[in-house]
Design a protein around this motif. Structure first.
Motif, PDB file in Angstrom:
ATOM      1  N   VAL A 229       0.678  -1.310  -0.355  1.00  0.00           N
ATOM      2  CA  VAL A 229       0.260   0.247   0.031  1.00  0.00           C
ATOM      3  C   VAL A 229       0.597   0.962  -0.036  1.00  0.00           C
ATOM      4  O   VAL A 229       0.650   2.217  -0.823  1.00  0.00           O
ATOM      5  CB  VAL A 229      -1.233   0.090   1.062  1.00  0.00           C
ATOM      6  CG1 VAL A 229      -1.871   1.373   1.445  1.00  0.00           C
ATOM      7  CG2 VAL A 229      -1.753  -1.062   1.249  1.00  0.00           C
ATOM      8  N   SER A 230       2.261   0.989   0.555  1.00  0.00           N
ATOM      9  CA  SER A 230       3.112   2.668   1.184  1.00  0.00           C
ATOM     10  C   SER A 230       3.929   2.785  -0.245  1.00  0.00           C
ATOM     11  O   SER A 230       3.777   4.146  -0.279  1.00  0.00           O
ATOM     12  CB  SER A 230       3.285   2.285   1.793  1.00  0.00           C
ATOM     13  OG  SER A 230       4.915   1.514   2.188  1.00  0.00           O
ATOM     14  N   VAL A 240      -6.637  -1.145   1.182  1.00  0.00           N
ATOM     15  CA  VAL A 240      -6.618  -1.120   2.269  1.00  0.00           C
ATOM     16  C   VAL A 240      -6.266  -3.143   2.320  1.00  0.00           C
ATOM     17  O   VAL A 240      -6.584  -3.670   1.802  1.00  0.00           O
ATOM     18  CB  VAL A 240      -7.844  -0.944   3.313  1.00  0.00           C
ATOM     19  CG1 VAL A 240      -7.342  -1.643   4.775  1.00  0.00           C
ATOM     20  CG2 VAL A 240      -8.295   0.246   3.609  1.00  0.00           C
ATOM     21  N   LEU A 241      -4.730  -3.188   3.303  1.00  0.00           N
ATOM     22  CA  LEU A 241      -4.078  -4.377   3.222  1.00  0.00           C
ATOM     23  C   LEU A 241      -4.259  -5.122   5.033  1.00  0.00           C
ATOM     24  O   LEU A 241      -3.875  -4.109   4.777  1.00  0.00           O
ATOM     25  CB  LEU A 241      -3.204  -4.377   2.946  1.00  0.00           C
ATOM     26  CG  LEU A 241      -2.313  -5.549   2.418  1.00  0.00           C
ATOM     27  CD1 LEU A 241      -1.571  -5.290   1.428  1.00  0.00           C
ATOM     28  CD2 LEU A 241      -1.900  -6.243   4.217  1.00  0.00           C
ATOM     29  N   THR A 242      -4.627  -5.881   4.903  1.00  0.00           N
ATOM     30  CA  THR A 242      -4.811  -6.262   6.934  1.00  0.00           C
ATOM     31  C   THR A 242      -4.624  -7.746   6.999  1.00  0.00           C
ATOM     32  O   THR A 242      -5.235  -8.853   6.398  1.00  0.00           O
ATOM     33  CB  THR A 242      -6.634  -6.313   7.375  1.00  0.00           C
ATOM     34  OG1 THR A 242      -6.645  -4.150   7.237  1.00  0.00           O
ATOM     35  CG2 THR A 242      -6.676  -6.408   9.357  1.00  0.00           C
ATOM     36  N   VAL A 243      -3.737  -7.786   7.724  1.00  0.00           N
ATOM     37  CA  VAL A 243      -3.575  -9.302   8.311  1.00  0.00           C
ATOM     38  C   VAL A 243      -4.125  -9.185   9.345  1.00  0.00           C
ATOM     39  O   VAL A 243      -3.888  -8.592  10.547  1.00  0.00           O
ATOM     40  CB  VAL A 243      -1.839  -9.876   8.271  1.00  0.00           C
ATOM     41  CG1 VAL A 243      -1.257 -10.676   8.910  1.00  0.00           C
ATOM     42  CG2 VAL A 243      -0.738  -8.925   6.922  1.00  0.00           C
ATOM     43  N   GLY A 244      -5.465 -10.876   9.251  1.00  0.00           N
ATOM     44  CA  GLY A 244      -5.803 -10.661  10.563  1.00  0.00           C
ATOM     45  C   GLY A 244      -5.718 -11.900  10.836  1.00  0.00           C
ATOM     46  O   GLY A 244      -6.131 -11.619  12.700  1.00  0.00           O
ATOM     47  N   SER A 245      -4.744 -12.774  10.310  1.00  0.00           N
ATOM     48  CA  SER A 245      -4.741 -13.803  11.374  1.00  0.00           C
ATOM     49  C   SER A 245      -3.116 -14.294  11.257  1.00  0.00           C
ATOM     50  O   SER A 245      -2.455 -14.648  10.110  1.00  0.00           O
ATOM     51  CB  SER A 245      -5.362 -15.041  10.859  1.00  0.00           C
ATOM     52  OG  SER A 245      -5.031 -16.439  11.300  1.00  0.00           O
ATOM     53  N   ILE A 246      -2.059 -14.453  12.367  1.00  0.00           N
ATOM     54  CA  ILE A 246      -1.100 -15.507  11.893  1.00  0.00           C
ATOM     55  C   ILE A 246      -1.319 -16.699  13.237  1.00  0.00           C
ATOM     56  O   ILE A 246      -1.095 -16.372  14.068  1.00  0.00           O
ATOM     57  CB  ILE A 246       0.168 -14.781  12.520  1.00  0.00           C
ATOM     58  CG1 ILE A 246       0.158 -13.396  11.492  1.00  0.00           C
ATOM     59  CG2 ILE A 246       1.395 -15.123  12.057  1.00  0.00           C
ATOM     60  CD1 ILE A 246       0.732 -12.607  12.018  1.00  0.00           C
ATOM     61  N   ASP A 271      -7.933  -2.679 -11.923  1.00  0.00           N
ATOM     62  CA  ASP A 271      -6.648  -2.746 -12.368  1.00  0.00           C
ATOM     63  C   ASP A 271      -5.432  -2.915 -11.219  1.00  0.00           C
ATOM     64  O   ASP A 271      -4.420  -3.595 -11.041  1.00  0.00           O
ATOM     65  CB  ASP A 271      -5.941  -1.929 -12.981  1.00  0.00           C
ATOM     66  CG  ASP A 271      -6.328  -0.625 -12.072  1.00  0.00           C
ATOM     67  OD1 ASP A 271      -7.558  -0.297 -11.834  1.00  0.00           O
ATOM     68  OD2 ASP A 271      -5.675   0.227 -12.404  1.00  0.00           O
ATOM     69  N   VAL A 272      -6.154  -1.560  -9.779  1.00  0.00           N
ATOM     70  CA  VAL A 272      -4.946  -1.981  -8.799  1.00  0.00           C
ATOM     71  C   VAL A 272      -5.363  -3.589  -8.051  1.00  0.00           C
ATOM     72  O   VAL A 272      -4.628  -4.501  -7.350  1.00  0.00           O
ATOM     73  CB  VAL A 272      -5.811  -0.430  -8.190  1.00  0.00           C
ATOM     74  CG1 VAL A 272      -4.926  -1.002  -6.559  1.00  0.00           C
ATOM     75  CG2 VAL A 272      -5.883   0.210  -9.032  1.00  0.00           C
ATOM     76  N   ARG A 273      -6.726  -3.544  -7.608  1.00  0.00           N
ATOM     77  CA  ARG A 273      -7.083  -5.173  -7.982  1.00  0.00           C
ATOM     78  C   ARG A 273      -6.230  -6.303  -8.500  1.00  0.00           C
ATOM     79  O   ARG A 273      -5.105  -7.281  -6.869  1.00  0.00           O
ATOM     80  CB  ARG A 273      -8.070  -5.792  -8.050  1.00  0.00           C
ATOM     81  CG  ARG A 273      -8.658  -6.812  -7.254  1.00  0.00           C
ATOM     82  CD  ARG A 273     -10.688  -7.863  -7.579  1.00  0.00           C
ATOM     83  NE  ARG A 273     -11.187  -7.956  -6.559  1.00  0.00           N
ATOM     84  CZ  ARG A 273     -12.584  -8.949  -6.656  1.00  0.00           C
ATOM     85  NH1 ARG A 273     -13.180  -7.931  -7.767  1.00  0.00           N
ATOM     86  NH2 ARG A 273     -12.794  -9.294  -6.093  1.00  0.00           N
ATOM     87  N   ARG A 274      -6.110  -6.551  -9.585  1.00  0.00           N
ATOM     88  CA  ARG A 274      -4.673  -7.252  -9.763  1.00  0.00           C
ATOM     89  C   ARG A 274      -3.174  -7.143  -9.693  1.00  0.00           C
ATOM     90  O   ARG A 274      -2.513  -7.895  -9.588  1.00  0.00           O
ATOM     91  CB  ARG A 274      -4.572  -7.459 -11.497  1.00  0.00           C
ATOM     92  CG  ARG A 274      -6.023  -8.244 -12.522  1.00  0.00           C
ATOM     93  CD  ARG A 274      -6.026  -8.000 -13.762  1.00  0.00           C
ATOM     94  NE  ARG A 274      -5.994  -7.035 -14.050  1.00  0.00           N
ATOM     95  CZ  ARG A 274      -7.049  -6.259 -14.557  1.00  0.00           C
ATOM     96  NH1 ARG A 274      -8.432  -6.250 -14.594  1.00  0.00           N
ATOM     97  NH2 ARG A 274      -6.543  -4.944 -15.190  1.00  0.00           N
TER      98      ARG A 274
END
Length: 416
Positions: A229-230, A240-246, A271-274
């Motif tokens: 994202v950055s 938005v990118l979220t790591v919700g589980s490890i 296009d952004v999704r890909r």
């Protein structure tokens, strides 16, 4: 005005609608399990004179009310609840549990949607002289899992109902109750869920050189994924990118064989999704190579919601009807990072659609939180254990919006 004629009956049905809402709120059901809800919906629609088909896509219900020549309007309400323990303190709070004993509540407001559409259906059935055409009330299961709309489509929805000219839907949101908010074009994000399994080599914690540590690998991957994202998407492009589980290992003194992370991505453009998906795959493989992993990662794209992109003309028409009826309570909806599967239905039917929000928060509470800059902390949002739309004017507004939007099309039929 046909809306005034139809809505003249709202005062008479309000007590019954409020009682129905309280009962539905107290008896939530998870996606694909909405048997009590769908049975009660079908019973009411039949009583209103709708031609009803139930068990569509499992627990879905569709009612069709044909009222002469004119346009067809499909209005969707979702029915399912969430595996969340309710903490609203309401006298009608849910104490229901799932089959595995987990608490359930209507934490997203789908009970509001069901009640509002039933109210609109009843009013339209009682004032048929005010409109012409076909009203299709569709009650969809399993919006939260994201496969309820596809299930109804796969079960032959298109062949079970007259083809509508337009599809409509609404959602209660943590805005002041009484507001109705529309947005042309992009309204809700697409959502993609990924499960990434990383492979290492197990060893005793005292001899890390004998192993390949997937916990470190996963940790580095989580950090590096934040750069998608950055550093890989333009700063004016919402992602938005979220790591919700490890998950990895079971003992403090053992290097495990594998680690698993799960992440969720929200985007608005294909296009952004890909591009984001390609970056996730590339970075995961690179981190495994950097750690000398014995095999590349497994990447499972296991869940997806489409972006909700409202038809411009349809949205303008509905927004104009809202402005005429609601006055300054009609406004513009902010771009939402939530996701929905409603758009699968109009896409399958080949018709335009629009989807809007209406407020459910006590206006005084919202105004106070806005003045203090504490909306995020003091106004419970959807999927929060304390989410509890105020019954009024929320229900009235939902019913009114469902009627007024439908009559933007069906009212035209009455004038021909």
């Amino acid at each position: 005005m046909s809306a005034d004629t139809v809505l003249a009956g709202l005062d008479a049905i309000r007590p019954g609608l409020e009682a129905y809402y309280r009962d539905l709120h107290a008896h939530p059901e998870l996606g694909h399990q909405e048997r009590r809800t769908s049975a009660r919906v079908a019973e009411r629609l039949r009583a209103y004179g709708y031609d009803v088909q139930d068990q569509v896509g499992g627990t879905g219900v569709v009612g069709v009310l044909a009222n002469g020549d004119g346009p067809g309007v499909l209005f969707r309400a979702d029915m399912d609840a969430l595996p969340i323990e309710e903490r609203t303190g309401l006298p009608y709070a849910s104490t229901a549990t799932s089959g595995d004993g987990h608490p359930i509540m209507h934490a997203c407001g789908h009970d509001t949607h069901v009640t509002a559409l039933l109210g609109a259906a009843r009013l339209l059935s009682r004032a048929r002289e005010a409109w012409k055409g076909t009203h299709i009330a569709l009650f969809q299961p399993a919006e939260e899992p994201g496969d309820g709309a596809r299930g109804m489509i796969a079960d032959g929805l298109a062949d079970r109902i007259p083809r509508p000219d337009v599809c409509l839907a609404q959602h209660v949101l943590p805005y002041p109750a009484g507001q109705v908010l529309t947005r042309p074009g992009s309204a809700l994000s697409a959502a993609d869920d990924y499960r990434i399994t990383l492979y290492g080599r197990s060893a005793h914690g005292s001899a890390p050189d004998r192993g390949i540590d997937p916990v470190v690998m996963a940790s580095m991957l989580v950090v590096r994924l934040q750069t998608v994202v950055s550093r890989e998407v333009g700063p004016l492009t919402p992602v938005v990118l979220t790591v919700g589980s490890i998950h990895s290992g079971a003992n403090p003194n053992n290097i495990p064989e594998t680690a698993e992370i799960q992440l969720n991505v929200r985007t608005y453009r294909e296009d952004v999704r890909r591009r984001v998906k390609d970056a996730i795959v590339r970075i995961a493989h690179a981190e495994c190579a950097a750690s000398n992993a014995p095999k590349p990662p497994d990447i499972d794209h296991f869940g997806a919601f489409p972006a909700t992109i409202n038809d411009e003309d349809t949205t303008r028409k509905v927004a104009a009807s809202f402005s005429a009826f609601f006055g300054d309570r009609a406004g513009a909806l902010d771009l939402q990072t939530a996701s929905e599967d409603f758009s699968e239905i109009p896409k399958a039917l080949g018709v335009p659609f629009t989807y809007w929000g209406f407020g459910g928060t006590d206006p005084g509470l919202y105004a106070k939180a806005a003045a203090e800059g504490t909306i995020a902390t003091d106004v419970p949002g959807n999927h929060n254990a304390a989410f509890a739309p105020v019954i009024q004017p929320t229900l009235d507004t939902g019913v009114q919006a469902a009627v007024v939007s439908a009559l933007a099309y069906l009212g035209d039929g009455a004038d021909r």
